[in-house]
Design a protein around this motif. Sequence first.
Motif, PDB file in Angstrom:
ATOM      1  N   LYS A 191      -1.975 -43.312 -17.384  1.00 15.45           N
ATOM      2  CA  LYS A 191      -1.518 -41.806 -16.527  1.00 15.45           C
ATOM      3  C   LYS A 191      -0.599 -42.047 -16.204  1.00 15.45           C
ATOM      4  O   LYS A 191      -0.804 -42.678 -15.312  1.00 15.45           O
ATOM      5  CB  LYS A 191      -2.346 -40.805 -16.807  1.00 15.45           C
ATOM      6  CG  LYS A 191      -3.193 -40.184 -17.970  1.00 15.45           C
ATOM      7  CD  LYS A 191      -4.581 -39.400 -17.152  1.00 15.45           C
ATOM      8  CE  LYS A 191      -5.583 -38.631 -18.453  1.00 15.45           C
ATOM      9  NZ  LYS A 191      -4.227 -37.691 -18.981  1.00 15.45           N
ATOM     10  N   GLY A 193      -8.191 -38.838 -21.020  1.00 14.41           N
ATOM     11  CA  GLY A 193      -7.885 -39.364 -20.316  1.00 14.41           C
ATOM     12  C   GLY A 193      -9.793 -40.409 -20.458  1.00 14.41           C
ATOM     13  O   GLY A 193     -10.369 -40.212 -19.385  1.00 14.41           O
ATOM     14  N   GLU A 198      -1.867 -31.546 -19.622  1.00 16.33           N
ATOM     15  CA  GLU A 198      -2.406 -32.757 -19.433  1.00 16.33           C
ATOM     16  C   GLU A 198      -2.539 -32.728 -17.706  1.00 16.33           C
ATOM     17  O   GLU A 198      -3.159 -33.369 -16.957  1.00 16.33           O
ATOM     18  CB  GLU A 198      -0.834 -33.316 -20.342  1.00 16.33           C
ATOM     19  CG  GLU A 198      -1.637 -34.318 -21.190  1.00 16.33           C
ATOM     20  CD  GLU A 198      -0.390 -34.881 -22.016  1.00 16.33           C
ATOM     21  OE1 GLU A 198       0.842 -35.313 -20.969  1.00 16.33           O
ATOM     22  OE2 GLU A 198      -0.616 -35.419 -22.910  1.00 16.33           O
ATOM     23  N   GLU A 222      -5.615 -33.877 -15.890  1.00 17.89           N
ATOM     24  CA  GLU A 222      -5.025 -34.630 -14.246  1.00 17.89           C
ATOM     25  C   GLU A 222      -6.816 -34.159 -13.122  1.00 17.89           C
ATOM     26  O   GLU A 222      -7.085 -35.217 -12.529  1.00 17.89           O
ATOM     27  CB  GLU A 222      -4.187 -34.801 -14.542  1.00 17.89           C
ATOM     28  CG  GLU A 222      -4.010 -36.298 -13.229  1.00 17.89           C
ATOM     29  CD  GLU A 222      -2.944 -36.377 -13.125  1.00 17.89           C
ATOM     30  OE1 GLU A 222      -2.323 -37.461 -12.368  1.00 17.89           O
ATOM     31  OE2 GLU A 222      -1.375 -36.187 -13.848  1.00 17.89           O
ATOM     32  N   ASP A 235     -10.194 -34.816 -14.025  1.00 22.30           N
ATOM     33  CA  ASP A 235     -10.675 -35.858 -14.328  1.00 22.30           C
ATOM     34  C   ASP A 235     -10.380 -36.134 -12.938  1.00 22.30           C
ATOM     35  O   ASP A 235     -11.738 -37.120 -12.166  1.00 22.30           O
ATOM     36  CB  ASP A 235      -9.522 -36.734 -15.208  1.00 22.30           C
ATOM     37  CG  ASP A 235     -10.053 -36.554 -16.391  1.00 22.30           C
ATOM     38  OD1 ASP A 235     -10.762 -35.866 -16.557  1.00 22.30           O
ATOM     39  OD2 ASP A 235      -8.775 -37.008 -16.657  1.00 22.30           O
ATOM     40  N   SER A 236      -9.302 -35.728 -11.568  1.00 21.78           N
ATOM     41  CA  SER A 236      -9.522 -35.941  -9.695  1.00 21.78           C
ATOM     42  C   SER A 236     -10.246 -35.386  -9.556  1.00 21.78           C
ATOM     43  O   SER A 236     -11.329 -35.881  -9.075  1.00 21.78           O
ATOM     44  CB  SER A 236      -7.854 -36.182  -9.657  1.00 21.78           C
ATOM     45  OG  SER A 236      -6.873 -35.928 -10.226  1.00 21.78           O
ATOM     46  N   ARG A 265      -3.900 -35.473  -4.633  1.00 18.17           N
ATOM     47  CA  ARG A 265      -2.476 -35.174  -5.487  1.00 18.17           C
ATOM     48  C   ARG A 265      -3.089 -33.652  -6.453  1.00 18.17           C
ATOM     49  O   ARG A 265      -2.081 -33.497  -7.095  1.00 18.17           O
ATOM     50  CB  ARG A 265      -3.451 -36.556  -7.293  1.00 18.17           C
ATOM     51  CG  ARG A 265      -3.219 -36.163  -8.238  1.00 18.17           C
ATOM     52  CD  ARG A 265      -1.128 -36.550  -8.444  1.00 18.17           C
ATOM     53  NE  ARG A 265      -0.611 -36.017 -10.042  1.00 18.17           N
ATOM     54  CZ  ARG A 265       0.887 -35.835  -9.835  1.00 18.17           C
ATOM     55  NH1 ARG A 265       1.119 -35.513  -9.162  1.00 18.17           N
ATOM     56  NH2 ARG A 265       1.105 -35.877 -11.297  1.00 18.17           N
TER      57      ARG A 265
END
Length: 630
Positions: A430, A440, A578, A582, A585-586, A612
Amino acid sequence: MRFDDHFLDELKQRLRPSDVIGKSVKLRRQGREYAGLSPFTKEKSPSFFVNDDKGFYHCFSSGKHGDIISYLQETERLTFTEAVERLAAEAGMALPEPDARAAQDDKKRATLTDWMELAAAWFESELRRPVGQAARDYLARRALPEDQWSRFRIGFSPNGRTALKDYLVAKGAKPAELVEAGLLIAPEDGGQPYDRFRDRIIFPITDTRGRVVSFGGRAMDPQARAKYLNGPETTLFHKGRLLYGLYEARKLLHAAQAAAPTEQTPLLVVEGYMDVVACQRAGLPAVAPMGTAMTEEQMEVLWRLHPEPTLSFDGDKAGQRAASRAIDRALPLLKPGRSFKFSIVVGGKDPDDVLREQGPTALKAQLTQTTPFVDALFARERDLEPLDTPERKAGFKQRLRAAAGTIADKDLSAAYRDDLYAKLDALFPKPAFGGGFGDGGGRPFVPRGQWKGGRDRGPPDPGIRGVARAQITTRLNPFHAAVAVAALRHPAWARPYDEAVERVGFGDPRLAPLAIELFEALADEISDDVPFRDILNRKGLGPQLTEAERVAAAISAPFLDPKMEAHQARALWSACYEALIEIADSERALEALRREAVTAGTLAATRDLRTRIAVLERQISGLEFWQAAS
């Protein structure tokens, strides 16, 4: 030959396992059992036990367990029948008499075997006669010295139409028998049979006991229609079951194991007769299928000899096709402790070339450089086509998932899928902003109460199914609604992200029920032509889809505009989805950091993740994704 239970029970009663096994393993009595070092693994303290009272052995280091018959099969690479016959001779027991028909068949096979043996001896003698001069010159050019001809029983068939036939008939053979043995060809018009092999270097093919059952011939004439010619299927010879060089390879394996019991000697599968000869001359056990792709039966034979044989096919296109066919046939049969490795000789050469040009040390060195089965599978699918578009990347992932799904062993199938997906993530990491590929790696989703504002500090949720059952009080986010509506209208867009659909959903808890239905439809391989709205209506989710469409309409997402080019719409949707992945996932990574001890490293990582997430949420709330596109 078949053995009834009574015969097998008596055989086991007459022989003590400690006596049979003690011939190859040094055993020491421990109470009512005997202990010794495992004959299957490398170990320093005994974990191998033999119990005479119960009639079995057990190896804790390898997990292998069995009786004296299976022990001989495992350690000496014998078939079941061969092991029983060996033990019966040791116990002084006469083998059971076969029935009349079986006895007649055995007698017939014995007669044919006699003619095959006599033919092999005749071919050998012809090689040394003047008529075999050209064949001898060829073998000299291939650097195969004369003292090796007898070891592999290499011979020559002269160009006469009935030379072998005349010789064997003079010895008492009937032409019909020689036709049945595959030595002669009977014309369809009823003419006289003639020799099958003419003007060819001959390689005898033996069964597991070393008996000649057929032949392979290499043409001397470069214009011959078939460079290599094998004997046909006969009473003696079944091409799909046997492997050329098997008898000698088994002896080499057994000798290597006796010399170094703790080391695993490789078993090689190569392409041609001369490659087998080259490897075995270098002390490497090697076999070859005879002009066809490896069959499932041949794979089973190989696994009885070795848990992970090495397939070493030529590096040309034909060799690549052979390797690919082997992968497809082996996949459903793989099990823990039963696989293949791959080794490609460098420089476009075959093992025989390396032996002649560089010697046995170089050949051994090259063939010990192997690739695991899973890596070979991944490389094959990766190299099938350029991975330069989202569609091709998605197709790549689908092929990987389908390949893993063909493995019958469920645990191994799941392990393969995880490994292949990990390689996929490594191939397409990524980037800092969206646009990556994949989902992921299947990490669990940590849902949040809102996309902006306060965040859920609780433990990770089991996924969107848990979210769907929760009390939802948040306002539906338009960006997430637009992503969901596009996926529900175009299931093909979501197919490459099927695991993320189940794990992350569409990033908004109120959309979780719609994501669940989409995932289940993808798992059922729903056709892209099926109206997904009809499915949702039948499930009572029509109003939720309508509400999502209403909220999404407020922001005019370009990928929902039918005027936008299909490939552009799909690419833009992928980038947006995506971004949601993300963020999820973060969030998961943040939750993990909160449970760790506070250090300078964790503080920095936490700061970076929060930054992020803030950037992505700002881009989402400000609709920067498609403002840039428009």
